[in-house]
Each structure stands twice: as structure tokens, then as C-alpha cells.
Design a protein around this motif. Structure first.
Motif, PDB file in Angstrom:
ATOM      1  N   PHE A  93       0.837  -1.200   0.000  1.00 22.91           N
ATOM      2  CA  PHE A  93       0.000   0.000   0.000  1.00 22.91           C
ATOM      3  C   PHE A  93       0.872   1.251   0.000  1.00 22.91           C
ATOM      4  N   PHE A  94       1.901   1.249   0.822  1.00 29.92           N
ATOM      5  CA  PHE A  94       2.764   2.421   0.897  1.00 29.92           C
ATOM      6  C   PHE A  94       3.677   2.541  -0.318  1.00 29.92           C
ATOM      7  N   LEU A  95       3.919   1.443  -1.016  1.00 29.96           N
ATOM      8  CA  LEU A  95       4.630   1.502  -2.285  1.00 29.96           C
ATOM      9  C   LEU A  95       3.823   2.313  -3.300  1.00 29.96           C
ATOM     10  N   ILE A  96       2.520   2.081  -3.340  1.00 32.76           N
ATOM     11  CA  ILE A  96       1.651   2.848  -4.230  1.00 32.76           C
ATOM     12  C   ILE A  96       1.648   4.328  -3.839  1.00 32.76           C
ATOM     13  N   ILE A  97       1.563   4.603  -2.537  1.00 32.50           N
ATOM     14  CA  ILE A  97       1.538   5.986  -2.074  1.00 32.50           C
ATOM     15  C   ILE A  97       2.820   6.706  -2.461  1.00 32.50           C
ATOM     16  N   ALA A 152      -0.272  10.372  12.291  1.00 28.08           N
ATOM     17  CA  ALA A 152      -0.486  10.043  10.882  1.00 28.08           C
ATOM     18  C   ALA A 152      -1.963   9.913  10.561  1.00 28.08           C
ATOM     19  N   MET A 153      -2.258   9.864   9.261  1.00 28.33           N
ATOM     20  CA  MET A 153      -3.640   9.813   8.791  1.00 28.33           C
ATOM     21  C   MET A 153      -3.865   8.556   7.962  1.00 28.33           C
ATOM     22  N   ASP A 154      -5.120   8.283   7.642  1.00 24.48           N
ATOM     23  CA  ASP A 154      -5.477   7.145   6.806  1.00 24.48           C
ATOM     24  C   ASP A 154      -5.689   7.613   5.375  1.00 24.48           C
ATOM     25  N   THR A 155      -4.832   7.170   4.488  1.00 19.94           N
ATOM     26  CA  THR A 155      -4.849   7.662   3.110  1.00 19.94           C
ATOM     27  C   THR A 155      -6.039   7.138   2.324  1.00 19.94           C
ATOM     28  N   ALA A 156      -6.361   5.856   2.462  1.00 20.61           N
ATOM     29  CA  ALA A 156      -7.423   5.249   1.642  1.00 20.61           C
ATOM     30  C   ALA A 156      -8.770   5.907   1.898  1.00 20.61           C
ATOM     31  N   PHE A 157      -9.159   6.061   3.171  1.00 18.47           N
ATOM     32  CA  PHE A 157     -10.448   6.669   3.492  1.00 18.47           C
ATOM     33  C   PHE A 157     -10.506   8.124   3.045  1.00 18.47           C
ATOM     34  N   SER A 158      -9.446   8.887   3.312  1.00 14.44           N
ATOM     35  CA  SER A 158      -9.467  10.315   2.983  1.00 14.44           C
ATOM     36  C   SER A 158      -9.541  10.536   1.482  1.00 14.44           C
ATOM     37  N   LEU A 159      -8.791   9.747   0.702  1.00 15.57           N
ATOM     38  CA  LEU A 159      -8.842   9.895  -0.749  1.00 15.57           C
ATOM     39  C   LEU A 159     -10.189   9.457  -1.312  1.00 15.57           C
ATOM     40  N   VAL A 176      -2.772  17.614  -3.563  1.00 17.86           N
ATOM     41  CA  VAL A 176      -2.329  18.144  -2.274  1.00 17.86           C
ATOM     42  C   VAL A 176      -2.585  17.127  -1.162  1.00 17.86           C
ATOM     43  N   LEU A 177      -3.785  16.541  -1.169  1.00 21.03           N
ATOM     44  CA  LEU A 177      -4.121  15.562  -0.141  1.00 21.03           C
ATOM     45  C   LEU A 177      -3.199  14.350  -0.230  1.00 21.03           C
ATOM     46  N   LEU A 178      -2.916  13.892  -1.440  1.00 23.19           N
ATOM     47  CA  LEU A 178      -2.059  12.735  -1.629  1.00 23.19           C
ATOM     48  C   LEU A 178      -0.654  13.009  -1.107  1.00 23.19           C
ATOM     49  N   ALA A 179      -0.109  14.180  -1.471  1.00 22.04           N
ATOM     50  CA  ALA A 179       1.233  14.533  -1.007  1.00 22.04           C
ATOM     51  C   ALA A 179       1.261  14.698   0.506  1.00 22.04           C
ATOM     52  N   PHE A 180       0.251  15.388   1.042  1.00 18.91           N
ATOM     53  CA  PHE A 180       0.172  15.580   2.491  1.00 18.91           C
ATOM     54  C   PHE A 180       0.068  14.229   3.203  1.00 18.91           C
ATOM     55  N   ASP A 185       2.251  10.234   6.577  1.00 17.97           N
ATOM     56  CA  ASP A 185       2.454   8.830   6.916  1.00 17.97           C
ATOM     57  C   ASP A 185       3.938   8.508   7.095  1.00 17.97           C
ATOM     58  N   VAL A 186       4.795   9.160   6.295  1.00 22.20           N
ATOM     59  CA  VAL A 186       6.235   8.968   6.497  1.00 22.20           C
ATOM     60  C   VAL A 186       6.637   9.469   7.880  1.00 22.20           C
TER      61      VAL A 186
END
Length: 462
Positions: A93-97, A152-159, A176-180, A185-186
């Protein structure tokens, strides 16, 4: 992630054929096959909550805690099934991010320096303010060390929430949301590495660094075959895993390396394949008109050679990053993330738990840190960076949309649950943190949806 224009058009067309299509159009982003979607994760979360709070809850948890053993000769490692999911599958999942973020910074809405600074500033504010709020509730107590839960935040739900407005919000909002989200998460993964890792084994970390450098070298010489990259990526994961640092950071690190440009432009492709196409047609015709089987076989082989050349040239027009995302996203959306929820959501709802959480500094700090700290931190830091001239709003993005981004950033599901498991040895504290994360995520999701709905409303009316 956001629906593609073609898929958005297909969804809109269904409204003419089904009375339920309007509703389906709203929830489609949560289940879209072509991008990481939050729908399967949401369903798996609900299923896990129902089972955990049923008479079979204890057996269900023991199922995920049962050790899975990997051995070779005298060497063996045994870990609970839930940990294997967290450590071996979640890095995908984080590889995709990491891949998506690199694309946005290199050629997307954040390609300029000042627009790139915008989400970076927001991520810093989105870390400092929530942690400060959590410590305001818990400083000096036994739960002080749980500050990483709000990091950190949850990327899947927010996107997925942003994708519900894909046709009515500028593309830069998602960028912006994706980069943030990735930077945030990093930060969360670094928190795990620094604050919640008891010991770091440097030799494993060195092995990961050497494999990472080898990937860079292969990219430098434009190596095409994928197998060496896959093997080196596995070594990076093994090195990070063995070092004691959470291996999801290996996924982000490798994703940031993937090329975001094709090896061959479409114009050069047209030039290079014209002659092989003509030669293929000639060889195919010769095979059809051959006077004997031997000549026909030779002509067919010649045609296959030309087809192989054309196939490789066509593959060279595809971005490595885009190809990887296309292959992995269905697996991540419908296998990896649901398995994570099924194995990690272990909240037992009870009057005692809820009563204790209402008066618990831990739970109050988590809810306030995520639901209040994330939007305040993101909005405040980006506004300050913009006022100081170091950053600028991406084109089409308004401050109301920025507030919406900060709002959905309070959905702290995946990494927050990760960190809660690491931070609290007491099961009661872990459950309180899980309940608080769930409440904060629900509040943040509804708040972010409402803000985006208001931000998109003028465009909808026009």
C-alpha cells in the motif's frame, strides 16, 4: 483515489438506466477498481467490529494471533498472522503511495517549488499541532508515550471522500491531499522507527541501503528487465524488517524511486514501429501465400519477431510507476487493506470501556488531536507558509478546500492503529486508543465531507 475521467463518464451515464444509479454514483469512488479505494476497507472494519463484539470475538482474535511459522533448515521465524499482514502486505500500500506522490511532485499539480512546499508545510503543522494537543491532555501521565497515535492519517479513506467530488473539485485538491498524506504517513513511520523501536540492527539496515543503492544504479543505466528490481525491492524490505524499523517505510522508499516518465515518447514510438509494422504485414502475407509448409513456418517466425519488437516498443511508452500502480491497486484495495482491518480492529464496545474513555485523558487526547489538531495544524501551517511567501495555493484550490483536506486528515485509521498497538502494553489502554481513533475518524470524515460539499456546491450550481 480519484475516478478517471472515462470512469466518471461511465458512472454518470448509468444514471439514465437505473433509479439507484444516483446513489451508486456517490459510492462508486469507494469501490473503484482502478485506484486504491476505501469501500472494501470500510466493510471489513464493520465486519471486524461486529465479530469482535459477538460471542465468537475471543476465538476470532485468537485466529489472527495464531503464529505463522516460516522456516528454512535450522532457521525459523514465527509471528502472529496479524503481524505478517502488517509487515509483509501493508508495504505494498505504501509503495503505491510513494509512487503516486513522486508523480505529483515531478509532473503533477505540485511540480513547482512553491506548490510543493505547500503540502510539506501542512504535514509539519499536521504533526506538531496534534501531538501538542495530545500531550496537553497526557503530559506527565503513564499514557504520555502514546503521542505517536495522532501523528499520521489514513490515506485510503481520505482519498475516497475526495473522490466523491471528483468532477466538482480541481484535480489539485487530490494532489495536495495525496502529497500531504504520504508525507504525514512517512512522519508516522519515522515516529515508529524513533520512538517505538526498541533496538535497531544496523547490519540489516546496511543491507537495505546497499540494495536501495543497487536499484538506483540500475535505473541510472536504464536497466529494463523487472526481475532485478523485484529481487532488490524484496531485499530492501527484508533489511528494513530485520533492522527493527517498521517495513512499511520500505514501501514508500522504493515507490519514490520508480520512474514517472516513459522510456519512449509516443512520437518516437510511431517513428520506430512504422517499418516493423510494414515488415510484419509482409511476413504475414508471405506465410499465407507460401508454396510449402517450411516457407510458411519461416515467414510466421519472421512475423513473430516483428510482433515482439512492436510489443517491446509499446511497453516502452508506458511509465513504470503507472504500470505498477495499475497492477497493485486492485490487490491492495480488495485484499491488503481489508485483511489489515479484519486482523487489527479489536475494539470491544462496552459500557465500562465507553465510560472510562469519556473521562480518559488518553481517549480525549486522541480525539482532540486527530479531529481538531489535524485541520488546525494543516490549515495554520499552509496559511503561514503562504503568507511568508514560501508556498502558494495550487491552481483552483481555495482555503475552504484546504480546510476540507485538513478535516479528512483526522481520519487516523491504519497507522494510528499500528502505533497504538506498539505504544500501549496495557490492553485497556489499547482499546481506549482504538475507540478514540474510531470516533475521531468518524467525526473527521463527516466534517471533511461537509466542507468539500460546501466547496463544491457553487460549481455544481453553475
Amino acid at each position: 483515489m480519484a475516478l478517471t475521467p472515462r470512469l466518471s463518464g461511465r458512472v454518470a451515464a448509468r444514471a439514465h438506466h437505473s433509479p439507484a444509479a444516483k446513489l451508486l454514483q456517490k459510492i462508486e469512488p469507494f469501490f473503484a477498481i482502478g485506484q486504491v479505494s476505501g469501500g472494501p476497507l470500510l466493510i471489513a472494519t464493520v465486519i471486524a467490529l461486529v465479530i469482535v463484539n459477538s460471542p465468537w470475538g475471543a476465538d476470532y482474535i485468537r485466529l489472527w494471533d495464531r503464529p505463522v511459522r516460516v522456516s528454512y533448515g535450522a532457521w525459523a521465524i514465527a509471528r502472529p498472522a496479524a503481524e505478517w499482514i502488517n509487515d509483509a502486505l501493508m508495504p505494498l500500500f505504501f509503495l503505491i503511495i510513494g509512487t503516486e506522490v513522486k508523480r505529483e511532485f515531478v509532473k503533477g499539480s505540485l511540480a513547482s517549488l512553491r506548490t510543493a512546499v505547500f503540502p510539506v508545510a501542512g504535514a509539519i503543522g499536521g504533526l506538531v499541532v496534534p501531538v501538542g494537543i495530545y500531550l496537553a491532555f497526557n503530559y506527565g501521565t503513564s499514557t504520555q508515550h502514546g503521542w505517536g497515535v495522532v501523528a499520521a492519517m489514513d490515506t485510503a479513506f481520505s482519498l475516497a471522500i475526495v473522490a466523491m467530488f471528483t468532477t466538482r473539485l480541481p484535480a489539485a485538491v487530490r494532489a495536495v491531499l495525496l502529497a500531504f498524506a504520504a508525507i504525514d504517513d512517512v512522519f508516522g513511520l519515522l515516529v515508529i522507527a524513533v520512538a517505538y523501536t526498541a533496538e535497531i540492527h544496523l547490519w540489516f539496515l546496511l543491507a537495505a541501503g546497499v540494495a536501495y543503492a543497487c536499484i538506483l544504479a540500475l535505473l541510472r543505466v536504464h536497466w529494463v528487465a523487472p526481475i532485478p528490481y523485484v529481487l532488490l525491492g524484496v531485499i530492501v524490505w527484508i533489511g528494513v524488517f530485520g533492522s527493527g524499523i517498521h517495513p512499511t517505510i520500505a514501501g514508500v522508499a522504493v515507490g519514490l524511486l520508480l520512474p514517472t516518465s516513459s522510456r519512449l515518447s509516443e512520437g518516437r514510438f510511431a517513428e520506430r514501429v512504422q517499418r516493423p509494422v510494414d515488415e510484419f504485414k509482409a511476413a504475414h502475407a508471405a506465410a499465407e501465400d507460401a508454396p510449402d509448409p517450411t516457407a510458411a513456418e519461416e515467414a510466421r517466425e519472421e512475423a513473430q519477431v516483428r510482433l515482439g519488437y512492436i510489443h517491446e516498443m509499446a511497453a516502452a511508452t508506458d511509465e513504470a510507476a503507472e504500470r505498477l500502480v495499475r497492477v497493485l491497486t486492485p490487490w491492495v484495495s480488495y485484499v491488503v487493506l481489508p485483511l489489515f482491518a479484519l486482523s487489527n480492529v479489536r475494539i470491544h464496545f462496552s459500557a465500562d470501556l465507553i465510560g472510562e474513555a469519556v473521562h480518559s485523558p488518553l481517549a480525549l487526547g486522541v480525539v482532540a488531536g486527530l479531529a481538531l489538531g489535524k485541520p488546525l495544524g494543516f490549515l495554520g501551517a499552509t496559511w503561514a507558509a503562504t503568507r511568508l511567501g514560501h508556498a502558494e495555493l495550487p491552481e483552483g484550490v481555495t482555503w475552504r478546500m484546504v480546510l476540507g483536506i485538513g478535516g479528512v486528515a483526522g481520519i487516523g485509521f491504519t497507522i494510528s492503529l499500528f502505533i497504538a498497538e506498539l505504544a500501549f502494553a496495557d490492553p485497556v489502554q489499547t482499546e481506549q486508543a482504538g475507540l478514540a481513533i474510531l470516533v475521531a475518524s468518524l467525526i473527521s470524515g463527516l466534517f471533511g465531507y461537509a466542507i468539500f460539499w460546501r466547496a463544491a456546491a457553487p460549481a455544481e450550481r453553475s
